[in-house]
Design an enzyme around this catalytic site. Structure first.
Site, PDB file in Angstrom:
ATOM      1  N   SER A   1       0.853  -1.184   0.000  1.00 24.65           N
ATOM      2  CA  SER A   1       0.000   0.000   0.000  1.00 24.65           C
ATOM      3  C   SER A   1       0.890   1.235   0.000  1.00 24.65           C
ATOM      4  CB  SER A   1      -0.881  -0.015   1.257  1.00 24.65           C
ATOM      5  OG  SER A   1      -1.564   1.207   1.394  1.00 24.65           O
TER       6      SER A   1
ATOM      7  N   LYS B   1      -9.651  -4.639 -14.351  1.00 27.31           N
ATOM      8  CA  LYS B   1     -10.198  -4.105 -15.589  1.00 27.31           C
ATOM      9  C   LYS B   1     -10.494  -2.629 -15.414  1.00 27.31           C
ATOM     10  CE  LYS B   1     -13.943  -3.234 -14.649  1.00 27.31           C
ATOM     11  NZ  LYS B   1     -14.595  -2.401 -13.604  1.00 27.31           N
TER      12      LYS B   1
HETATM   13  N1  LIG Z   1     -13.563  -6.734 -10.836  1.00 24.81           N
HETATM   14  C1  LIG Z   1     -14.486  -5.994 -10.238  1.00 24.81           C
HETATM   15  O1  LIG Z   1     -15.584  -6.441  -9.913  1.00 24.81           O
HETATM   16  C2  LIG Z   1     -14.156  -4.598  -9.898  1.00 24.81           C
HETATM   17  C3  LIG Z   1     -14.979  -3.897  -9.031  1.00 24.81           C
HETATM   18  C4  LIG Z   1     -14.599  -2.617  -8.656  1.00 24.81           C
HETATM   19  C5  LIG Z   1     -13.448  -2.065  -9.194  1.00 24.81           C
HETATM   20  N2  LIG Z   1     -12.691  -2.764 -10.065  1.00 24.81           N
HETATM   21  C6  LIG Z   1     -11.460  -2.182 -10.620  1.00 24.81           C
HETATM   22  O2  LIG Z   1     -10.469  -2.187  -9.595  1.00 24.81           O
HETATM   23  C7  LIG Z   1      -9.700  -0.986  -9.628  1.00 24.81           C
HETATM   24  C8  LIG Z   1      -9.767  -0.341  -8.247  1.00 24.81           C
HETATM   25  O3  LIG Z   1     -11.104  -0.079  -7.915  1.00 24.81           O
HETATM   26  P1  LIG Z   1     -11.601   0.092  -6.364  1.00 24.81           P
HETATM   27  O4  LIG Z   1     -13.070   0.232  -6.442  1.00 24.81           O
HETATM   28  O5  LIG Z   1     -11.023  -0.935  -5.491  1.00 24.81           O
HETATM   29  O6  LIG Z   1     -10.950   1.533  -6.023  1.00 24.81           O
HETATM   30  P2  LIG Z   1     -10.629   2.134  -4.603  1.00 24.81           P
HETATM   31  O7  LIG Z   1     -11.513   1.565  -3.549  1.00 24.81           O
HETATM   32  O8  LIG Z   1     -10.580   3.605  -4.775  1.00 24.81           O
HETATM   33  O9  LIG Z   1      -9.146   1.590  -4.300  1.00 24.81           O
HETATM   34  C9  LIG Z   1      -8.062   1.892  -5.119  1.00 24.81           C
HETATM   35  C10 LIG Z   1      -6.772   1.735  -4.320  1.00 24.81           C
HETATM   36  O10 LIG Z   1      -5.695   2.098  -5.164  1.00 24.81           O
HETATM   37  C11 LIG Z   1      -4.650   2.712  -4.405  1.00 24.81           C
HETATM   38  N3  LIG Z   1      -4.278   4.015  -4.987  1.00 24.81           N
HETATM   39  C12 LIG Z   1      -3.041   4.334  -5.430  1.00 24.81           C
HETATM   40  N4  LIG Z   1      -3.004   5.591  -5.890  1.00 24.81           N
HETATM   41  C13 LIG Z   1      -4.237   6.074  -5.753  1.00 24.81           C
HETATM   42  C14 LIG Z   1      -4.819   7.344  -6.055  1.00 24.81           C
HETATM   43  N5  LIG Z   1      -4.114   8.345  -6.605  1.00 24.81           N
HETATM   44  N6  LIG Z   1      -6.116   7.517  -5.758  1.00 24.81           N
HETATM   45  C15 LIG Z   1      -6.843   6.524  -5.243  1.00 24.81           C
HETATM   46  N7  LIG Z   1      -6.346   5.290  -4.935  1.00 24.81           N
HETATM   47  C16 LIG Z   1      -5.044   5.088  -5.178  1.00 24.81           C
HETATM   48  C17 LIG Z   1      -5.173   2.852  -2.978  1.00 24.81           C
HETATM   49  O11 LIG Z   1      -4.617   1.777  -2.230  1.00 24.81           O
HETATM   50  P3  LIG Z   1      -3.433   2.020  -1.184  1.00 24.81           P
HETATM   51  O12 LIG Z   1      -3.819   3.247  -0.413  1.00 24.81           O
HETATM   52  O13 LIG Z   1      -3.424   0.786  -0.393  1.00 24.81           O
HETATM   53  O14 LIG Z   1      -2.160   2.235  -1.945  1.00 24.81           O
HETATM   54  C18 LIG Z   1      -6.669   2.665  -3.114  1.00 24.81           C
HETATM   55  O15 LIG Z   1      -7.243   2.098  -1.961  1.00 24.81           O
HETATM   56  C19 LIG Z   1     -10.272  -0.157 -10.772  1.00 24.81           C
HETATM   57  O16 LIG Z   1      -9.475  -0.302 -11.925  1.00 24.81           O
HETATM   58  C20 LIG Z   1     -11.646  -0.749 -11.035  1.00 24.81           C
HETATM   59  O17 LIG Z   1     -12.065  -0.686 -12.387  1.00 24.81           O
HETATM   60  C21 LIG Z   1     -13.012  -4.010 -10.407  1.00 24.81           C
END
Ligand SMILES: NC(=O)c1ccc[n+]([C@@H]2O[C@H](COP(=O)([O-])OP(=O)(O)OC[C@H]3O[C@@H](n4cnc5c(N)ncnc54)[C@H](OP(=O)(O)O)[C@@H]3O)[C@@H](O)[C@H]2O)c1
Length: 333
Positions: A36, A96
């Site tokens: 992270s 994705k």
């Molecule tokens: N397969 C599915 O069903 C599914 C569902 C939702 C999303 N997704 C995909 O998964 C990816 C992440 O989605 P999520 O919903 O998990 O997003 P999220 O909750 O915002 O989490 C993203 C993580 O990325 C890291 N990060 C690094 N730089 C960042 C920045 N500048 N701003 C925000 N976060 C940053 C952070 O982790 P750290 O703080 O730990 O570094 C953050 O917790 C996307 O590409 C999305 O399309 C897939």
């Protein structure tokens, strides 16, 4: 445990949590490490799912106990994260969309191929046992010829403008986040369309908040696909053939069952419930994880279930749709 595949979880956001809940249900893999931007976040994640916590992505990809890195950052960061993991000699499963466009994604697949490393987009629904069964049933011709496919995915987004779902600088887009599911469903079942047209509602920042896509195939089939971040849409799908119709209730992208109702000019026949032949592991991320394990154990560098050709075809289609609706990201690739 010796033979168990060690996962390195890159980022600790929402999907990383859902993914690791399903990973716990797959017998031959485990969380080896988590990385992270903040060590405290990695430690909290490791306390829940196991693994060695790291306070940076660089340390995570260098961890010798990691066999495969799962990239779960916002889309715009995927390319850099994948490159770092490949450079460290790791196999990669990347959320994705793999990147914001086909050209960048193609370069990542080239790099993985040159290094002889596994790379797959985490388009988990393509590994879902019911989606795969439906493809087999339609290909068999037993249920007639597809004339029309309708699919939708949407929900209302109430987050800060700086959240990845709304911030153009993080690759926000209803098409890339949600529309990719109906598009993938249509691609899996009917192959690449010959014509595509789209309209969208754009935000003040210029990202697509809601989108409607029309597709046509030379076979005579058409599709109407929608995605939205501004409305509680049905999240269902139908596939209509010349002998009846499959209905997938919400959520169509990880369905429990489909119902086929035969139709003749005399009316509807008796509905047939179609269920998966294999168990759905967790929400369905478990089936994607099992596919990665199968590929790694077989020494494959590409997944036959989510092949690079599919990922690239969908990204080329989304590039063209973004061009049509006028969405350009304020970031490079
Ligand atoms: N397969 C599915 O069903 C599914 C569902 C939702 C999303 N997704 C995909 O998964 C990816 C992440 O989605 P999520 O919903 O998990 O997003 P999220 O909750 O915002 O989490 C993203 C993580 O990325 C890291 N990060 C690094 N730089 C960042 C920045 N500048 N701003 C925000 N976060 C940053 C952070 O982790 P750290 O703080 O730990 O570094 C953050 O917790 C996307 O590409 C999305 O399309 C897939």
């Amino acid at each position: 445990m010796d033979d168990s595949i060690g996962w390195g979880i890159l980022a600790t956001g929402k999907i990383a949590h859902s993914f690791c809940r399903d990973l716990a249900l797959v017998p031959d893999g485990h969380v080896a490490a988590v990385g992270s931007r903040r060590l405290a976040s990695a430690e909290a994640f490791a306390a829940e799912f196991g693994g060695r916590p790291h306070g940076s992505y660089e340390e995570l990809v260098a961890d010798p106990d990691v066999d495969v890195v799962y990239v779960a950052t916002p889309h715009v960061l995927h390319a850099g994260n994948v490159r770092a993991a490949l450079a460290a000699g790791k196999a990669v499963l990347c959320e994705k969309p793999m990147t914001l466009d086909a050209a960048t994604t193609g370069a990542l697949f080239d790099e993985a191929r040159e290094r002889g490393l596994f790379l797959m987009e985490a388009m988990w629904s393509t590994c879902h046992p019911l989606w795969r069964k439906l493809k087999g049933l339609l290909d068999s011709g037993r249920y007639g010829r597809v004339g029309q496919l309708v699919a939708d995915l949407g929900f209302t987004v109430h987050t800060a403008p700086t959240d990845r779902l709304l911030d153009p600088a993080l690759g926000a887009s209803a098409l890339l986040d949600m529309g990719i599911y109906p598009l993938t469903f249509a691609h899996l079942l009917l192959g690449p369309p010959s014509r595509t047209a789209a309209v969208a509602q754009l935000s003040e920042g210029g990202i697509d908040l809601a989108i409607a896509i029309s597709l046509a195939w030379d076979s005579g089939a058409t599709a109407a696909l929608t995605a939205s971040m501004t409305a509680w849409t049905p999240r269902t799908a139908t596939i209509a053939t010349d002998t009846g119709r499959f209905d997938l209730a919400a959520d169509f992208h990880h369905p429990l069952q489909a119902v086929f109702t035969p139709y003749t000019s005399a009316g509807a026949g008796r509905p047939e419930t179609i269920t998966p032949d294999e168990p759905v592991l967790g929400v369905g991320y478990g089936n994607e994880i099992a596919e990665v394990h199968r590929c790694l154990r077989a020494g494959l560098t590409e997944s036959p279930q989510v092949p690079p050709a599919q990922t690239l075809a969908l990204l080329r289609q989304m590039d063209a749709i973004r061009e049509q609706v006028g969405v350009r990201f304020p970031v490079g690739r």
